[in-house]
Design a protein around this motif. Structure first.
Motif, mmCIF file in Angstrom:
data_model
loop_
_atom_site.group_PDB
_atom_site.id
_atom_site.type_symbol
_atom_site.label_atom_id
_atom_site.label_comp_id
_atom_site.label_asym_id
_atom_site.label_seq_id
_atom_site.Cartn_x
_atom_site.Cartn_y
_atom_site.Cartn_z
ATOM 1 N N LEU A 63 0.408 13.709 -8.047
ATOM 2 C CA LEU A 63 0.279 14.924 -7.248
ATOM 3 C C LEU A 63 1.565 15.744 -7.201
ATOM 4 O O LEU A 63 1.573 16.851 -6.656
ATOM 5 C CB LEU A 63 -0.155 14.564 -5.821
ATOM 6 N N ASN A 64 2.630 15.174 -7.760
ATOM 7 C CA ASN A 64 3.927 15.863 -7.775
ATOM 8 C C ASN A 64 4.345 16.316 -6.377
ATOM 9 O O ASN A 64 4.929 17.391 -6.193
ATOM 10 C CB ASN A 64 3.885 17.068 -8.730
ATOM 11 N N ASP A 65 4.037 15.486 -5.398
ATOM 12 C CA ASP A 65 4.380 15.782 -4.005
ATOM 13 C C ASP A 65 5.554 14.887 -3.607
ATOM 14 O O ASP A 65 5.387 13.827 -2.994
ATOM 15 C CB ASP A 65 3.166 15.538 -3.095
ATOM 16 N N ILE A 66 6.747 15.314 -3.974
ATOM 17 C CA ILE A 66 7.935 14.492 -3.777
ATOM 18 C C ILE A 66 8.251 14.328 -2.295
ATOM 19 O O ILE A 66 8.606 13.231 -1.844
ATOM 20 C CB ILE A 66 9.148 15.111 -4.513
ATOM 21 N N ASP A 67 8.109 15.398 -1.524
ATOM 22 C CA ASP A 67 8.435 15.312 -0.094
ATOM 23 C C ASP A 67 7.575 14.279 0.622
ATOM 24 O O ASP A 67 8.069 13.471 1.415
ATOM 25 C CB ASP A 67 8.268 16.681 0.578
ATOM 26 N N GLU A 68 6.285 14.302 0.350
ATOM 27 C CA GLU A 68 5.411 13.335 1.017
ATOM 28 C C GLU A 68 5.671 11.925 0.501
ATOM 29 O O GLU A 68 5.604 10.947 1.259
ATOM 30 C CB GLU A 68 3.939 13.709 0.813
ATOM 31 N N SER A 69 5.972 11.809 -0.790
ATOM 32 C CA SER A 69 6.307 10.502 -1.348
ATOM 33 C C SER A 69 7.539 9.921 -0.659
ATOM 34 O O SER A 69 7.580 8.738 -0.316
ATOM 35 C CB SER A 69 6.539 10.621 -2.854
ATOM 36 N N ILE A 70 8.546 10.772 -0.433
ATOM 37 C CA ILE A 70 9.761 10.325 0.261
ATOM 38 C C ILE A 70 9.420 9.861 1.679
ATOM 39 O O ILE A 70 9.921 8.828 2.151
ATOM 40 C CB ILE A 70 10.801 11.462 0.295
ATOM 41 N N ALA A 71 8.535 10.583 2.355
ATOM 42 C CA ALA A 71 8.154 10.210 3.723
ATOM 43 C C ALA A 71 7.484 8.840 3.749
ATOM 44 O O ALA A 71 7.733 8.033 4.648
ATOM 45 C CB ALA A 71 7.231 11.263 4.310
ATOM 46 N N VAL A 72 6.654 8.567 2.744
ATOM 47 C CA VAL A 72 5.974 7.273 2.687
ATOM 48 C C VAL A 72 6.971 6.159 2.387
ATOM 49 O O VAL A 72 6.942 5.102 3.020
ATOM 50 C CB VAL A 72 4.857 7.305 1.622
ATOM 51 N N VAL A 73 7.861 6.395 1.441
ATOM 52 C CA VAL A 73 8.871 5.383 1.103
ATOM 53 C C VAL A 73 9.778 5.125 2.310
ATOM 54 O O VAL A 73 10.133 3.980 2.603
ATOM 55 C CB VAL A 73 9.702 5.833 -0.109
ATOM 56 N N THR A 74 10.141 6.168 3.024
ATOM 57 C CA THR A 74 11.009 6.020 4.199
ATOM 58 C C THR A 74 10.384 5.097 5.234
ATOM 59 O O THR A 74 11.092 4.326 5.900
ATOM 60 C CB THR A 74 11.293 7.403 4.833
ATOM 61 N N ALA A 75 9.074 5.156 5.364
ATOM 62 C CA ALA A 75 8.392 4.281 6.331
ATOM 63 C C ALA A 75 8.586 2.811 5.992
ATOM 64 O O ALA A 75 8.564 1.952 6.887
ATOM 65 C CB ALA A 75 6.910 4.613 6.385
ATOM 66 N N ASN A 76 8.797 2.492 4.708
ATOM 67 C CA ASN A 76 9.014 1.103 4.321
ATOM 68 C C ASN A 76 10.381 0.581 4.762
ATOM 69 O O ASN A 76 10.615 -0.625 4.735
ATOM 70 C CB ASN A 76 8.855 0.928 2.810
ATOM 71 N N LEU A 87 0.830 -1.212 0.000
ATOM 72 C CA LEU A 87 0.000 0.000 0.000
ATOM 73 C C LEU A 87 0.862 1.259 0.000
ATOM 74 O O LEU A 87 0.551 2.242 -0.682
ATOM 75 C CB LEU A 87 -0.938 -0.009 1.213
ATOM 76 N N ARG A 88 1.945 1.232 0.769
ATOM 77 C CA ARG A 88 2.836 2.400 0.789
ATOM 78 C C ARG A 88 3.443 2.651 -0.582
ATOM 79 O O ARG A 88 3.569 3.808 -1.003
ATOM 80 C CB ARG A 88 3.931 2.210 1.834
ATOM 81 N N TRP A 89 3.835 1.592 -1.289
ATOM 82 C CA TRP A 89 4.393 1.792 -2.623
ATOM 83 C C TRP A 89 3.374 2.432 -3.552
ATOM 84 O O TRP A 89 3.698 3.310 -4.346
ATOM 85 C CB TRP A 89 4.874 0.458 -3.217
ATOM 86 N N ARG A 90 2.138 1.984 -3.444
ATOM 87 C CA ARG A 90 1.100 2.551 -4.304
ATOM 88 C C ARG A 90 0.849 4.018 -3.946
ATOM 89 O O ARG A 90 0.709 4.870 -4.834
ATOM 90 C CB ARG A 90 -0.195 1.741 -4.162
ATOM 91 N N ILE A 91 0.781 4.310 -2.655
ATOM 92 C CA ILE A 91 0.577 5.695 -2.210
ATOM 93 C C ILE A 91 1.729 6.576 -2.671
ATOM 94 O O ILE A 91 1.519 7.684 -3.176
ATOM 95 C CB ILE A 91 0.433 5.742 -0.673
ATOM 96 N N ALA A 92 2.947 6.082 -2.506
ATOM 97 C CA ALA A 92 4.129 6.860 -2.901
ATOM 98 C C ALA A 92 4.115 7.163 -4.389
ATOM 99 O O ALA A 92 4.460 8.277 -4.812
ATOM 100 C CB ALA A 92 5.402 6.103 -2.517
ATOM 101 N N ALA A 93 3.713 6.186 -5.196
ATOM 102 C CA ALA A 93 3.663 6.383 -6.649
ATOM 103 C C ALA A 93 2.630 7.452 -7.018
ATOM 104 O O ALA A 93 2.877 8.309 -7.879
ATOM 105 C CB ALA A 93 3.336 5.067 -7.339
ATOM 106 N N ILE A 94 1.466 7.415 -6.366
ATOM 107 C CA ILE A 94 0.432 8.418 -6.648
ATOM 108 C C ILE A 94 0.915 9.809 -6.247
ATOM 109 O O ILE A 94 0.725 10.791 -6.987
ATOM 110 C CB ILE A 94 -0.877 8.060 -5.899
ATOM 111 N N LEU A 95 1.545 9.901 -5.080
ATOM 112 C CA LEU A 95 2.047 11.194 -4.614
ATOM 113 C C LEU A 95 3.083 11.764 -5.576
ATOM 114 O O LEU A 95 3.071 12.963 -5.884
ATOM 115 C CB LEU A 95 2.656 11.043 -3.218
ATOM 116 N N GLU A 96 3.949 10.892 -6.071
ATOM 117 C CA GLU A 96 5.008 11.368 -6.972
ATOM 118 C C GLU A 96 4.469 11.669 -8.374
ATOM 119 O O GLU A 96 4.714 12.751 -8.922
ATOM 120 C CB GLU A 96 6.111 10.308 -7.072
ATOM 121 N N GLU A 97 3.722 10.712 -8.940
ATOM 122 C CA GLU A 97 3.368 10.790 -10.353
ATOM 123 C C GLU A 97 2.106 11.624 -10.621
ATOM 124 O O GLU A 97 2.008 12.281 -11.658
ATOM 125 C CB GLU A 97 3.166 9.377 -10.907
#
Length: 205
Positions: free
Chosen positions: A175-188, A163-173
């Motif tokens: 919503l262009n929200d790189i900071d939040e995407s990084i935070a989600v990936v970091t949790a993994n 789920l985190r990978w999917r959320i991170a992909a949506i945030l990056e691709e």
């Protein structure tokens, strides 16, 4: 209201109620019965002894006569009463289904599903309904909210990681929200087996 006014209201309600019941039991005229029950409801829609029995009768009658728009109105009246979160969500889902399938109002249906989700944010059935809708409509932030709720209720590291990978992909691709995407990936990084993929993704981001 004075006692006389209250007694008069109760008297009219009793008269309409008896007539409505006779319309069904003796005449089989459900449309006239619905009109009479609606008259009862209009006397005092908020009262337990007048409004609630009328609403319950109309909730049963309106589908029988195909009056789905009026059924929606009755369910909205029910929402004005004090309901548990579960009962409120169930009622809202019924309204959503009627708006979508019977009345052809898909946008209204989505709004009622959103409200149901607010009442019961851990209801997997609501997540299952809203997730494809949000994806199809491109409502990416709302989709992320649903996926976050899924993650919070997910059982097992593997499911949370997916789920985190999917959320991170949506945030990056999307919503262009790189900071939040990084935070989600970091949790993994804290999930067993996800360290290398997470580090690779962080390096790319």
């Amino acid at each position: 209201a004075s006692k006389k006014e209250a007694d008069d209201l109760r008297g009219r309600a009793d008269l309409y109620t008896r007539a409505a019941r006779l319309c069904v039991s003796s005449l089989g005229d459900r449309e006239q019965a619905a009109r009479l029950w609606q008259m009862v409801l209009d006397l005092d829609a908020t009262s337990e002894d007048i409004g609630r029995p009328a609403a319950e009768a109309l909730e049963a009658l309106y589908p029988q006569v195909g009056a789905y728009d009026k059924l929606v109105d009755i369910l909205r009246v029910k929402l004005e009463w004090t309901l548990s979160p579960e009962a409120r969500a169930e009622c809202l889902v019924r309204v959503a289904d009627l708006e979508d399938k019977a009345l052809g109002h898909p946008d209204k249906a989505v709004e009622y599903l959103r409200e149901a989700f607010e009442a019961m944010p851990d209801d997997v059935r609501l997540m299952d309904r809203l997730e494809p809708i949000y994806e199809a409509r491109g409502e990416w932030r709302n989709l992320v909210d649903v996926l976050n709720r899924r993650m919070e209720t997910a059982v097992g590291n593997k499911r949370r990681t997916q789920l985190r990978w999917r959320i991170a992909a949506i945030l990056e691709e999307k919503l262009n929200d790189i900071d939040e995407s990084i935070a989600v990936v970091t949790a993994n990084l804290d999930e067993p087996g996800g360290e290398k993929q997470a580090l690779d993704a962080l390096d790319r981001l």
